[in-house]
Write a protein that holds these residues in place. Sequence first.
Motif, PDB file in Angstrom:
ATOM      1  N   PHE A  27       8.083 -24.892 -22.092  1.00 44.61           N
ATOM      2  CA  PHE A  27       7.056 -25.426 -22.967  1.00 44.61           C
ATOM      3  C   PHE A  27       7.603 -25.510 -24.384  1.00 44.61           C
ATOM      4  O   PHE A  27       8.186 -24.556 -24.884  1.00 44.61           O
ATOM      5  N   MET A  28       7.386 -26.635 -25.017  1.00 50.68           N
ATOM      6  CA  MET A  28       7.718 -26.776 -26.426  1.00 50.68           C
ATOM      7  C   MET A  28       6.461 -26.480 -27.237  1.00 50.68           C
ATOM      8  O   MET A  28       5.456 -27.178 -27.105  1.00 50.68           O
ATOM      9  N   PRO A  29       6.470 -25.443 -28.065  1.00 54.10           N
ATOM     10  CA  PRO A  29       5.262 -25.096 -28.830  1.00 54.10           C
ATOM     11  C   PRO A  29       5.133 -25.947 -30.087  1.00 54.10           C
ATOM     12  O   PRO A  29       6.127 -26.327 -30.715  1.00 54.10           O
ATOM     13  N   HIS A  30       3.896 -26.249 -30.465  1.00 58.30           N
ATOM     14  CA  HIS A  30       3.600 -26.982 -31.690  1.00 58.30           C
ATOM     15  C   HIS A  30       2.354 -26.377 -32.322  1.00 58.30           C
ATOM     16  O   HIS A  30       1.430 -25.969 -31.617  1.00 58.30           O
ATOM     17  N   ASN A  31       2.294 -26.364 -33.633  1.00 58.79           N
ATOM     18  CA  ASN A  31       1.076 -26.008 -34.361  1.00 58.79           C
ATOM     19  C   ASN A  31       0.587 -27.267 -35.062  1.00 58.79           C
ATOM     20  O   ASN A  31       1.229 -27.765 -35.982  1.00 58.79           O
ATOM     21  N   ILE A  32      -0.566 -27.790 -34.617  1.00 62.68           N
ATOM     22  CA  ILE A  32      -1.062 -29.058 -35.150  1.00 62.68           C
ATOM     23  C   ILE A  32      -1.364 -28.954 -36.636  1.00 62.68           C
ATOM     24  O   ILE A  32      -1.313 -29.949 -37.370  1.00 62.68           O
ATOM     25  N   ASN A  33      -1.658 -27.756 -37.130  1.00 65.86           N
ATOM     26  CA  ASN A  33      -1.965 -27.590 -38.551  1.00 65.86           C
ATOM     27  C   ASN A  33      -0.729 -27.694 -39.442  1.00 65.86           C
ATOM     28  O   ASN A  33      -0.839 -27.773 -40.663  1.00 65.86           O
ATOM     29  N   GLU A  34       0.449 -27.723 -38.827  1.00 67.85           N
ATOM     30  CA  GLU A  34       1.687 -27.817 -39.602  1.00 67.85           C
ATOM     31  C   GLU A  34       2.220 -29.236 -39.707  1.00 67.85           C
ATOM     32  O   GLU A  34       3.162 -29.486 -40.460  1.00 67.85           O
ATOM     33  N   THR A  54       4.422 -35.784 -32.078  1.00 68.84           N
ATOM     34  CA  THR A  54       4.742 -36.941 -31.250  1.00 68.84           C
ATOM     35  C   THR A  54       5.479 -36.463 -30.013  1.00 68.84           C
ATOM     36  O   THR A  54       6.448 -35.705 -30.103  1.00 68.84           O
ATOM     37  N   ILE A  55       5.021 -36.904 -28.852  1.00 70.45           N
ATOM     38  CA  ILE A  55       5.524 -36.407 -27.573  1.00 70.45           C
ATOM     39  C   ILE A  55       5.907 -37.585 -26.691  1.00 70.45           C
ATOM     40  O   ILE A  55       5.143 -38.542 -26.545  1.00 70.45           O
ATOM     41  N   THR A  66       0.443 -38.083 -30.896  1.00 68.74           N
ATOM     42  CA  THR A  66       0.804 -39.332 -30.232  1.00 68.74           C
ATOM     43  C   THR A  66       1.615 -39.006 -28.984  1.00 68.74           C
ATOM     44  O   THR A  66       2.602 -38.258 -29.044  1.00 68.74           O
ATOM     45  N   ILE A  67       1.184 -39.552 -27.845  1.00 69.73           N
ATOM     46  CA  ILE A  67       1.876 -39.329 -26.575  1.00 69.73           C
ATOM     47  C   ILE A  67       2.338 -40.682 -26.054  1.00 69.73           C
ATOM     48  O   ILE A  67       1.539 -41.600 -25.889  1.00 69.73           O
ATOM     49  N   THR A  68       3.641 -40.798 -25.781  1.00 69.12           N
ATOM     50  CA  THR A  68       4.212 -42.086 -25.393  1.00 69.12           C
ATOM     51  C   THR A  68       4.765 -42.102 -23.970  1.00 69.12           C
ATOM     52  O   THR A  68       5.294 -43.131 -23.533  1.00 69.12           O
ATOM     53  N   SER A 107      -3.429 -40.472 -29.666  1.00 68.69           N
ATOM     54  CA  SER A 107      -3.070 -41.816 -29.207  1.00 68.69           C
ATOM     55  C   SER A 107      -2.173 -41.703 -27.986  1.00 68.69           C
ATOM     56  O   SER A 107      -1.111 -41.072 -28.053  1.00 68.69           O
ATOM     57  N   ILE A 108      -2.589 -42.317 -26.891  1.00 72.08           N
ATOM     58  CA  ILE A 108      -1.757 -42.387 -25.689  1.00 72.08           C
ATOM     59  C   ILE A 108      -1.311 -43.838 -25.564  1.00 72.08           C
ATOM     60  O   ILE A 108      -2.095 -44.716 -25.192  1.00 72.08           O
TER      61      ILE A 108
END
Length: 336
Positions: free
Chosen positions: A66-73, A77-78, A97-99, A120-121
């Motif tokens: 799993f790649m962790p992300h903090n949306i508040n930072e 984009t994935i 954004t998911i591509t 956005s997908i």
Amino acid sequence: ALVADELQPVTITNADENIGSEVTNVPLAPNRHTTLVGDVRNVGMEEVTFTAGIDEDWGDGGTIHFMPHNINEGDVTIDGGQHYITGDDTETQNTITITGDAKVYLENVNINSTDGNAISITGGNPTIHVRGKNTAISSNIDGPYGSAGIYVAQGSSVTITGNDRNDVLWAQTSTNGAGIGGHGRSFFSEAPCGNITIENVTVYAYACIADDEVFPGIGSYLASGTIKIKDATVHAYGSTDVAGGQSTPPAIGARNVPVIIIEKSDIYAHRGKRYNNNNSADYIGRFGTSIYSGTEEIQCGTGGSITNTTVYCYTGSSDTVDKTYWFDASGSRTEQ
């Protein structure tokens, strides 16, 4: 390494004493914290600082990272892979954004975008896993193209799921868009949307409050891909306060009735409402317009069905139920 809800062995080594100890069955999944005090002392160390990181090559073949992300930072984009996106329960304008074909976990994410879709997908067939009750997605933008809470581009698909119905997702927009689905005006290419699947989760989907364009809570203006709902509770709100000459949207659907398949669910369908209270839209299915109208009931499109499901029908944001239908295993409908 961060892995998917598995127990893994960890080796602790005291380089000074040249001794080591393997600790088995250690939980290392996202958002888990492990204390190994006893094992640290067993190799002759009293105070240790651990630094954790992602090792993309860790483990045998098939290990899930799993790649962790903090949306508040910042924006996320994935393209693909497995991602765990968390927030700190405070509102952020950062977006997702998911591509591609990704598995994305959301926990404590609270987006209020003022510059486009909250999520956005734009490609692929991603799965969004909702964790907990604090996940809220909203969107707010001015301009003719509008935005969606969760935008699903035509040709793409999204599956929104949870562990069970205690996991909750709010998806809403303020201007020219659906809570989940498409956005824009009817003559713009953004209006159609791709396939939407909702299962094992509770979803609240709010379309824009109509001042210009009107949308369903789930679906799109002109056309939508297949909409599937299974083992879920869904509250869908079409645009309200619609001007007298405009069409009125269903809670779920599009102008051209998409294929809608619902099973073993509870649906709270709030179709849109005109200023003058006249309405010709379906609760689920088709828009009502001055040229053609829905049945003012429920349509599922060719190949669609509703089974083992209760549908609560409302007009506008009112909590007063117009009617309630039970659909049995064969799809036969009984008004309650």
